[in-house]
Design a protein around this motif. Structure first.
Motif, mmCIF file in Angstrom:
data_model
loop_
_atom_site.group_PDB
_atom_site.id
_atom_site.type_symbol
_atom_site.label_atom_id
_atom_site.label_comp_id
_atom_site.label_asym_id
_atom_site.label_seq_id
_atom_site.Cartn_x
_atom_site.Cartn_y
_atom_site.Cartn_z
ATOM 1 N N LYS A 32 0.839 -1.208 0.000
ATOM 2 C CA LYS A 32 0.000 0.000 0.000
ATOM 3 C C LYS A 32 0.871 1.253 0.000
ATOM 4 O O LYS A 32 1.093 1.859 1.045
ATOM 5 N N PRO A 33 1.351 1.682 -1.171
ATOM 6 C CA PRO A 33 2.166 2.898 -1.194
ATOM 7 C C PRO A 33 1.318 4.116 -0.832
ATOM 8 O O PRO A 33 0.180 4.240 -1.281
ATOM 9 N N SER A 34 1.872 4.995 -0.019
ATOM 10 C CA SER A 34 1.138 6.196 0.380
ATOM 11 C C SER A 34 1.233 7.256 -0.719
ATOM 12 O O SER A 34 2.087 7.170 -1.614
ATOM 13 N N ASP A 35 0.368 8.239 -0.645
ATOM 14 C CA ASP A 35 0.408 9.349 -1.599
ATOM 15 C C ASP A 35 1.764 10.051 -1.538
ATOM 16 O O ASP A 35 2.319 10.444 -2.571
ATOM 17 N N ASP A 36 2.306 10.188 -0.343
ATOM 18 C CA ASP A 36 3.597 10.843 -0.167
ATOM 19 C C ASP A 36 4.712 10.041 -0.846
ATOM 20 O O ASP A 36 5.584 10.612 -1.498
ATOM 21 N N GLN A 37 4.689 8.728 -0.703
ATOM 22 C CA GLN A 37 5.695 7.885 -1.345
ATOM 23 C C GLN A 37 5.613 7.999 -2.871
ATOM 24 O O GLN A 37 6.639 8.087 -3.549
ATOM 25 N N ILE A 38 4.405 8.011 -3.399
ATOM 26 C CA ILE A 38 4.224 8.120 -4.849
ATOM 27 C C ILE A 38 4.702 9.480 -5.337
ATOM 28 O O ILE A 38 5.390 9.577 -6.360
ATOM 29 N N THR A 39 4.377 10.541 -4.602
ATOM 30 C CA THR A 39 4.792 11.894 -4.978
ATOM 31 C C THR A 39 6.310 12.014 -4.985
ATOM 32 O O THR A 39 6.897 12.576 -5.913
ATOM 33 N N PHE A 41 8.498 9.552 -5.288
ATOM 34 C CA PHE A 41 9.026 8.714 -6.363
ATOM 35 C C PHE A 41 8.882 9.436 -7.704
ATOM 36 O O PHE A 41 9.817 9.444 -8.517
ATOM 37 N N ALA A 42 7.732 10.064 -7.944
ATOM 38 C CA ALA A 42 7.516 10.818 -9.181
ATOM 39 C C ALA A 42 8.509 11.969 -9.299
ATOM 40 O O ALA A 42 8.991 12.269 -10.399
ATOM 41 N N ALA A 43 8.839 12.605 -8.176
ATOM 42 C CA ALA A 43 9.812 13.703 -8.192
ATOM 43 C C ALA A 43 11.192 13.198 -8.616
ATOM 44 O O ALA A 43 11.911 13.885 -9.353
ATOM 45 N N VAL A 44 11.561 12.013 -8.183
ATOM 46 C CA VAL A 44 12.839 11.425 -8.588
ATOM 47 C C VAL A 44 12.827 11.150 -10.097
ATOM 48 O O VAL A 44 13.796 11.456 -10.800
#
Length: 68
Positions: A32-39, A41-44
């Motif tokens: 269950k990736p959190s919204d913060d983790q996805i954000t 990761f997208a920034a990277v």
């Protein structure tokens, strides 16, 4: 029914310098990736590719089994 997590996939849609949408797919993520983790990761990915983040899709595959 019992639910057993199988896998989670992430699709990132990025925008290149010509405003073309580019799709990146990542398989077998954490449950269950959190919204913060996805954000983050997208920034990277933005920094690595020079593209802009547009949107993300998360799909989870579960196995359902009949309770005994």
């Amino acid at each position: 029914m019992n639910t057993i997590w199988n896998k989670t996939n992430l699709v990132l849609i990025m925008i290149d310098e010509n405003d073309k949408k580019i799709r990146y797919t990542y398989n077998n993520l954490i449950e269950k990736p959190s919204d913060d983790q996805i954000t983050k990761f997208a920034a990277v990915i933005e920094k690595l590719t020079g593209m802009s983040f547009f949107t993300a899709y998360v799909t989870t595959t579960d196995n359902k089994t009949q309770a005994a």
